[in-house]
Design an enzyme around this catalytic site. Structure first.
Site, PDB file in Angstrom:
ATOM      1  N   ASP A 108      -3.346   0.023  11.941  1.00 28.93           N
ATOM      2  CA  ASP A 108      -3.361   1.436  11.968  1.00 28.93           C
ATOM      3  C   ASP A 108      -3.596   2.114  13.179  1.00 28.93           C
ATOM      4  OD1 ASP A 108      -2.503   3.782  10.561  1.00 28.93           O
ATOM      5  OD2 ASP A 108      -4.275   4.068   9.147  1.00 28.93           O
ATOM      6  N   VAL A 117       3.274   0.862   3.090  1.00 33.56           N
ATOM      7  CA  VAL A 117       3.712  -0.729   3.819  1.00 33.56           C
ATOM      8  C   VAL A 117       4.121  -1.573   2.640  1.00 33.56           C
ATOM      9  CG1 VAL A 117       2.357  -2.334   4.616  1.00 33.56           C
ATOM     10  CG2 VAL A 117       1.723  -0.128   5.252  1.00 33.56           C
ATOM     11  N   SER A 138       0.807  -1.298   0.068  1.00 32.72           N
ATOM     12  CA  SER A 138      -0.154  -0.008   0.093  1.00 32.72           C
ATOM     13  C   SER A 138       0.798   1.389  -0.015  1.00 32.72           C
ATOM     14  CB  SER A 138      -0.853   0.119   1.319  1.00 32.72           C
ATOM     15  OG  SER A 138      -1.154   1.314   1.610  1.00 32.72           O
ATOM     16  N   THR A 139       0.517   2.011  -0.633  1.00 30.52           N
ATOM     17  CA  THR A 139       1.188   3.528  -0.732  1.00 30.52           C
ATOM     18  C   THR A 139       0.330   4.631  -0.141  1.00 30.52           C
ATOM     19  OG1 THR A 139       0.813   3.809  -3.165  1.00 30.52           O
ATOM     20  CG2 THR A 139       2.683   3.129  -2.692  1.00 30.52           C
ATOM     21  N   GLY A 140       0.652   5.286   0.888  1.00 28.60           N
ATOM     22  CA  GLY A 140      -0.452   6.135   1.264  1.00 28.60           C
ATOM     23  C   GLY A 140       0.330   7.532   1.526  1.00 28.60           C
ATOM     24  N   LYS A 141      -0.406   8.445   2.100  1.00 25.44           N
ATOM     25  CA  LYS A 141       0.023   9.829   2.294  1.00 25.44           C
ATOM     26  C   LYS A 141       1.236  10.199   3.071  1.00 25.44           C
ATOM     27  CE  LYS A 141      -3.394  11.646   4.062  1.00 25.44           C
ATOM     28  NZ  LYS A 141      -4.443  10.448   4.144  1.00 25.44           N
ATOM     29  N   ASP A 199      -9.393   6.038  14.856  1.00 24.08           N
ATOM     30  CA  ASP A 199      -9.640   6.308  13.402  1.00 24.08           C
ATOM     31  C   ASP A 199     -10.064   5.004  12.786  1.00 24.08           C
ATOM     32  OD1 ASP A 199      -9.413   7.085  10.728  1.00 24.08           O
ATOM     33  OD2 ASP A 199      -7.283   6.848  10.474  1.00 24.08           O
TER      34      ASP A 199
HETATM   35  N1  LIG Z   1       0.300  -6.106   8.929  1.00 25.44           N
HETATM   36  C1  LIG Z   1      -0.226  -5.941   7.629  1.00 25.44           C
HETATM   37  N2  LIG Z   1      -0.364  -6.830   6.686  1.00 25.44           N
HETATM   38  C2  LIG Z   1      -1.045  -6.744   5.740  1.00 25.44           C
HETATM   39  N3  LIG Z   1      -1.248  -5.658   5.086  1.00 25.44           N
HETATM   40  C3  LIG Z   1      -1.083  -4.765   5.865  1.00 25.44           C
HETATM   41  C4  LIG Z   1      -0.487  -4.350   7.231  1.00 25.44           C
HETATM   42  N4  LIG Z   1      -0.643  -3.580   7.741  1.00 25.44           N
HETATM   43  C5  LIG Z   1      -1.269  -2.663   6.788  1.00 25.44           C
HETATM   44  N5  LIG Z   1      -1.233  -3.199   5.519  1.00 25.44           N
HETATM   45  C6  LIG Z   1      -1.758  -2.785   4.314  1.00 25.44           C
HETATM   46  O1  LIG Z   1      -1.524  -1.471   4.310  1.00 25.44           O
HETATM   47  C7  LIG Z   1      -2.530  -0.553   4.211  1.00 25.44           C
HETATM   48  C8  LIG Z   1      -2.019   0.717   4.823  1.00 25.44           C
HETATM   49  O2  LIG Z   1      -1.681   0.499   6.237  1.00 25.44           O
HETATM   50  P1  LIG Z   1      -2.391   1.526   7.530  1.00 25.44           P
HETATM   51  O3  LIG Z   1      -3.613   1.654   7.279  1.00 25.44           O
HETATM   52  O4  LIG Z   1      -1.805   0.922   8.672  1.00 25.44           O
HETATM   53  O5  LIG Z   1      -1.481   2.811   7.068  1.00 25.44           O
HETATM   54  P2  LIG Z   1      -2.061   4.213   6.580  1.00 25.44           P
HETATM   55  O6  LIG Z   1      -0.868   5.104   7.524  1.00 25.44           O
HETATM   56  O7  LIG Z   1      -3.305   4.438   7.084  1.00 25.44           O
HETATM   57  O8  LIG Z   1      -1.726   4.530   5.079  1.00 25.44           O
HETATM   58  P3  LIG Z   1      -2.817   4.883   4.148  1.00 25.44           P
HETATM   59  O9  LIG Z   1      -2.818   6.398   4.235  1.00 25.44           O
HETATM   60  O10 LIG Z   1      -2.599   4.021   2.876  1.00 25.44           O
HETATM   61  O11 LIG Z   1      -4.528   4.490   4.714  1.00 25.44           O
HETATM   62  C9  LIG Z   1      -3.587  -1.106   4.841  1.00 25.44           C
HETATM   63  O12 LIG Z   1      -4.870  -0.772   4.470  1.00 25.44           O
HETATM   64  C10 LIG Z   1      -3.523  -2.681   4.460  1.00 25.44           C
HETATM   65  O13 LIG Z   1      -3.900  -2.711   3.154  1.00 25.44           O
HETATM   66 MG   LIG Z   2      -5.110   3.325   7.245  1.00 27.36          MG
END
Ligand SMILES: Nc1ncnc2c1ncn2[C@@H]1O[C@H](COP(=O)(O)OP(=O)(O)OP(=O)(O)O)[C@@H](O)[C@H]1O
Ligand SMILES: [Mg+2]
Length: 263
Positions: A213, A70, A63-66, A196
């Site tokens: 998260d 991950v 996943s690529t977020g703001k 959240d």
């Molecule tokens: N332990 C894990 N195992 C598998 N996938 C994971 C795991 N942790 C996170 N992910 C994947 O990565 C995504 C983003 O993780 P997380 O929600 O912790 O970060 P975030 O900071 O909210 O990022 P975003 O801004 O993309 O929501 C999750 O929605 C999930 O798809």
């Molecule tokens: Mg998240």
């Protein structure tokens, strides 16, 4: 070449070897993500994690977020782990400062952006630990280092577990009750409010919900804790109502989570 530079060069070489084996590596998008996330400090942290035998390869981004990305990685024993890597940028800093401020565990932290991001990782790791100990199903946290958190990977060899929002549940009522129970355990045992919680931050693996998260989770004595809890309850109820699950009223869930008796 100065010692520090040659050290970084060695790190770069080692991590380059580690860096991505798959086709992702050569794609334009892949390069962009990698270059952005893997600044020298992060490379250093990843290198250290390989020396400590926490990971043996970084496989691909899940996943690529703001604020960060991950990745799936593999540990030397062949198990998969998730690496959550926060960007060490000012934008990340601004977003997280407001959560750290009212948290008594982070009193006196200076305004240094990088330090704050490291503290944030510490907070997410500690929150995961406390939640796990309180009986909330979360990915088991393995290690944190600078801006990187290593935790169990939820999923299998084919794909990462999907978010709740994109799963058709076999027993939605049971999953709803379990999530409400998790909120209660978090509140009463871990003394934490997620802050959240929604169908985006719950993964479903083999029918079981995993809360993820947890960086922004705050202590129940935080001045905004009850407002955050109300929002979590509202989100969870809204989602389950939308998939035709009979939910408790927001007020009933709130009282149950806090352990307040009905009048
Ligand atoms: N332990 C894990 N195992 C598998 N996938 C994971 C795991 N942790 C996170 N992910 C994947 O990565 C995504 C983003 O993780 P997380 O929600 O912790 O970060 P975030 O900071 O909210 O990022 P975003 O801004 O993309 O929501 C999750 O929605 C999930 O798809
Ligand atoms: Mg998240």
């Amino acid at each position: 070449m100065p010692k520090e530079d040659s050290h970084i060069l060695t790190l770069d070489r080692k991590v380059e070897k580690l860096r991505l084996t798959r086709s992702f590596e050569s794609s334009q998008e892949g390069r962009k993500v990698m270059d952005e996330v893997f600044d020298n400090l992060t490379l250093g942290a990843i290198f250290k994690l390989t020396c400590e035998k926490r990971i043996s390869s970084v496989d691909f981004p899940v996943s690529t977020g703001k604020e960060g990305n991950v990745f799936r990685a593999t540990a030397p024993d062949g198990t998969f782990v998730a690496l959550k890597i926060y960007r060490t940028s000012n934008a990340t800093f601004k977003n997280i400062a407001k959560y750290i401020e009212g948290d008594t565990r982070f009193k006196g932290l200076t305004g240094n952006p990088r330090k704050l991001i490291y503290a944030w990782c510490t907070k997410e790791f500690k929150n995961l630990n406390r939640l796990e100990q309180a009986g909330v199903r979360v990915p088991h946290p393995r290690r944190f280092l600078k801006n990187v958190i290593v935790m169990d990977y939820i999923g299998d060899g084919v794909m990462a577990a999907p978010q709740l929002r994109s799963v058709r549940l076999d027993g939605p009522q049971k999953v709803y009750r379990e999530i409400v129970r998790f909120m209660k355990r978090a509140f009463q045992k871990a003394k934490l409010v997620h802050g959240d919680l929604s169908e985006y931050n719950i993964l479903v693996h083999e029918g079981a919900p995993y809360i993820i998260d947890c960086g922004q989770a705050i202590l129940t004595d935080h001045p905004n804790a009850i407002d955050f809890l109300k929002r979590d309850v509202k989100n969870v109820n809204r989602y389950f109502r939308s998939i035709d699950v009979k939910v408790w009223s927001d007020e009933t869930v709130l009282r149950y989570v806090q352990g307040v008796r009905e009048k």
